[in-house]
Motif scaffolding. Structure first.
Motif, short mmCIF file in Angstrom:
data_model
loop_
_atom_site.label_atom_id
_atom_site.label_comp_id
_atom_site.label_asym_id
_atom_site.label_seq_id
_atom_site.Cartn_x
_atom_site.Cartn_y
_atom_site.Cartn_z
N VAL A 82 11.95 4.72 -9.35
CA VAL A 82 11.33 3.57 -10.00
C VAL A 82 10.74 2.62 -8.96
N GLN A 83 11.51 2.33 -7.89
CA GLN A 83 11.02 1.43 -6.85
C GLN A 83 9.81 2.01 -6.12
N LEU A 84 9.88 3.31 -5.83
CA LEU A 84 8.77 3.97 -5.14
C LEU A 84 7.51 3.95 -6.00
N PHE A 85 7.67 4.16 -7.31
CA PHE A 85 6.52 4.14 -8.21
C PHE A 85 5.95 2.73 -8.32
N ARG A 86 6.81 1.74 -8.41
CA ARG A 86 6.34 0.34 -8.52
C ARG A 86 5.55 -0.09 -7.28
N HIS A 87 5.98 0.40 -6.12
CA HIS A 87 5.34 -0.02 -4.87
C HIS A 87 4.63 1.16 -4.20
N ARG A 88 4.06 2.04 -5.04
CA ARG A 88 3.42 3.27 -4.53
C ARG A 88 2.16 2.99 -3.74
N ASN A 89 1.55 1.83 -3.92
CA ASN A 89 0.31 1.50 -3.21
C ASN A 89 0.56 0.60 -2.00
N GLU A 90 1.79 0.64 -1.49
CA GLU A 90 2.15 -0.16 -0.32
C GLU A 90 2.66 0.75 0.78
N ASP A 91 2.72 0.22 1.98
CA ASP A 91 3.32 0.91 3.11
C ASP A 91 4.55 0.12 3.55
N PRO A 92 5.60 0.80 4.04
CA PRO A 92 6.76 0.05 4.55
C PRO A 92 6.36 -0.77 5.77
N GLN A 93 6.87 -1.99 5.85
CA GLN A 93 6.55 -2.86 6.99
C GLN A 93 7.56 -2.61 8.10
N VAL A 94 7.10 -1.93 9.13
CA VAL A 94 7.99 -1.54 10.22
C VAL A 94 8.56 -2.76 10.94
N ASP A 95 7.72 -3.77 11.16
CA ASP A 95 8.18 -4.97 11.86
C ASP A 95 9.26 -5.71 11.07
N ASP A 96 9.35 -5.42 9.76
CA ASP A 96 10.31 -6.09 8.90
C ASP A 96 11.62 -5.31 8.83
N ASN A 97 11.69 -4.17 9.52
CA ASN A 97 12.89 -3.35 9.56
C ASN A 97 14.06 -4.15 10.12
N VAL A 98 15.18 -4.13 9.41
CA VAL A 98 16.34 -4.95 9.79
C VAL A 98 16.82 -4.61 11.21
N LEU A 99 16.93 -3.30 11.52
CA LEU A 99 17.41 -2.90 12.84
C LEU A 99 16.43 -3.28 13.94
N VAL A 100 15.13 -3.17 13.66
CA VAL A 100 14.11 -3.55 14.64
C VAL A 100 14.20 -5.04 14.93
N TYR A 114 -2.07 10.15 -4.22
CA TYR A 114 -1.05 10.14 -5.27
C TYR A 114 0.27 10.75 -4.79
N LEU A 115 0.44 10.87 -3.47
CA LEU A 115 1.67 11.46 -2.93
C LEU A 115 2.91 10.68 -3.37
N SER A 116 2.86 9.36 -3.24
CA SER A 116 4.02 8.54 -3.61
C SER A 116 4.35 8.66 -5.09
N THR A 117 3.31 8.73 -5.92
CA THR A 117 3.53 8.89 -7.36
C THR A 117 4.20 10.23 -7.65
N GLY A 118 3.71 11.31 -7.02
CA GLY A 118 4.30 12.63 -7.21
C GLY A 118 5.75 12.68 -6.75
N LEU A 119 6.05 12.08 -5.59
CA LEU A 119 7.42 12.07 -5.10
C LEU A 119 8.33 11.27 -6.02
#
Length: 335
Positions: free
Chosen positions: A148-166, A256-261
């Motif tokens: 559900v989360q992946l489909f809702r945000h399927r048109n976004e990219d993860p923000q690497v700089d916002d990574n908690v460990l980074v 549509y890769l994110s939608t398919g996944l």
């Protein structure tokens, strides 16, 4: 279909073959460092897929059609997730502007870390499923939530700089301003500091962890046999280095890769929940593995064909890896 009995000898031979294939992949890159061209990437990718298929056919002949079907379904799911994993690798390498001569080191670390983390999660997952049948429900709900989360945000990219460990690493450790001959640690003004490559490996490692959290419940939704889970993951991960250089030029087209996944993860999540229900009451239906395999193939085919049609009609459309949460500064622009 009873439990699959795997002798220690078969486990040892399997692990030796997988380590040998992984060593071959990494040795080829280390022996002759060079920018991998599209043709070379295609050739190596086809080789590793062919090896996985040949193994599956041998395994099917040895263990039976049911277990063989589980292997191929699990391999398809894990290969699909590994492509999305590579998508995030591309984003990380681009975000941190990793020089081309150091990208091999990043990919090597990423592949080995992914194999180790998934092996740990496989052992833990198998133990939990054997001890607690309600873990099928937990895994199923986790996959449905992720879908559900992946489909809702399927048109976004993860923000690497916002990574908690980074962020934590940057807060705790001083970081050098540039890459220093591929080192992880160096000296700057008399004090020891980490290089950006160290930060990149933190980002890659945490990405592997997140994908392991998704991929292991997903493949356990196909089969509960630890051996099949392991080989499906291992063969999906082997050859990722060549696949990286192949998909780097193609990923933008898979809009549509994110939608398919998301659909595949939701399907397997529902399958796990139904399986849990079936353990409580025989009247609850189960989704058989051949049905899962067929649906996964249909979803992947539609995903690829629809993506290519979309890009042909709108050349400006760009694919996204998908994110599990929204980012305020990103806006959908494709797919």
């Amino acid at each position: 279909m009873g439990s699959l009995e795997i002798s220690p000898t078969v486990w040892i031979v399997t692990i030796v073959v997988i380590v040998a294939l992984l060593a071959l992949d990494l040795a080829v890159a280390a022996w002759r460092p060079h920018a991998v061209g599209f043709g070379e990437a295609v050739a190596w990718s086809v080789f590793y897929v062919a090896v996985a298929i040949v193994f599956g056919l041998i395994f099917m002949a040895w263990a039976g059609g049911g277990y063989g079907t589980e292997y191929f379904a699990g391999y398809l799911v894990e290969k699909s997730l590994s492509v999305d994993n590579l998508f995030v690798f591309v984003i990380i390498i681009s975000t941190f502007a990793v020089p081309e001569e150091h990208q091999h080191k990043v990919l090597t670390f990423g592949i080995i870390a992914a194999l180790i983390m998934r092996a740990i999660f496989i052992a833990a997952g198998a133990t939990l499923l054997n001890l607690f049948s309600f873990m099928f429900l937990v895994f199923g709900l986790l996959l449905i939530f992720t879908a559900v989360q992946l489909f809702r945000h399927r048109n976004e990219d993860p923000q690497v700089d916002d990574n908690v460990l980074v962020r934590a690493t940057r807060r705790v450790l001083p970081v050098a301003p540039d890459y220093v001959d591929g080192r992880l640690v160096t000296r700057l003004d008399g004090r020891r500091v980490v290089t950006p490559l160290f930060i990149v490996l933190i980002a890659i490692g945490s990405t592997d962890l997140l994908f392991a959290l998704d991929s292991i419940p997903a493949v356990f939704g196909i089969t509960q046999e630890p051996y099949i889970v392991f080989v499906a993951n291992a063969f999906a991960l082997i050859g990722l280095r060549a696949l990286f250089f192949l998909v780097k030029g193609l990923l933008d087209r898979l809009v549509y890769l994110s939608t398919g996944l998301a659909l595949i993860l939701a399907l397997i999540g529902v399958k796990l929940v139904l399986h849990w229900g079936h353990t409580l009451d025989d009247r609850v239906p189960e989704v058989e593995t051949p049905v899962s395999l067929g649906l996964i193939l249909v979803i992947l085919t539609i995903t690829v064909v629809a993506s290519l049609i979309k890009v042909r009609r709108d050349p400006t459309a760009r694919a996204h890896a998908g994110s599990l949460r929204a980012h305020d500064d990103q806006r959908p622009d494709a797919g």
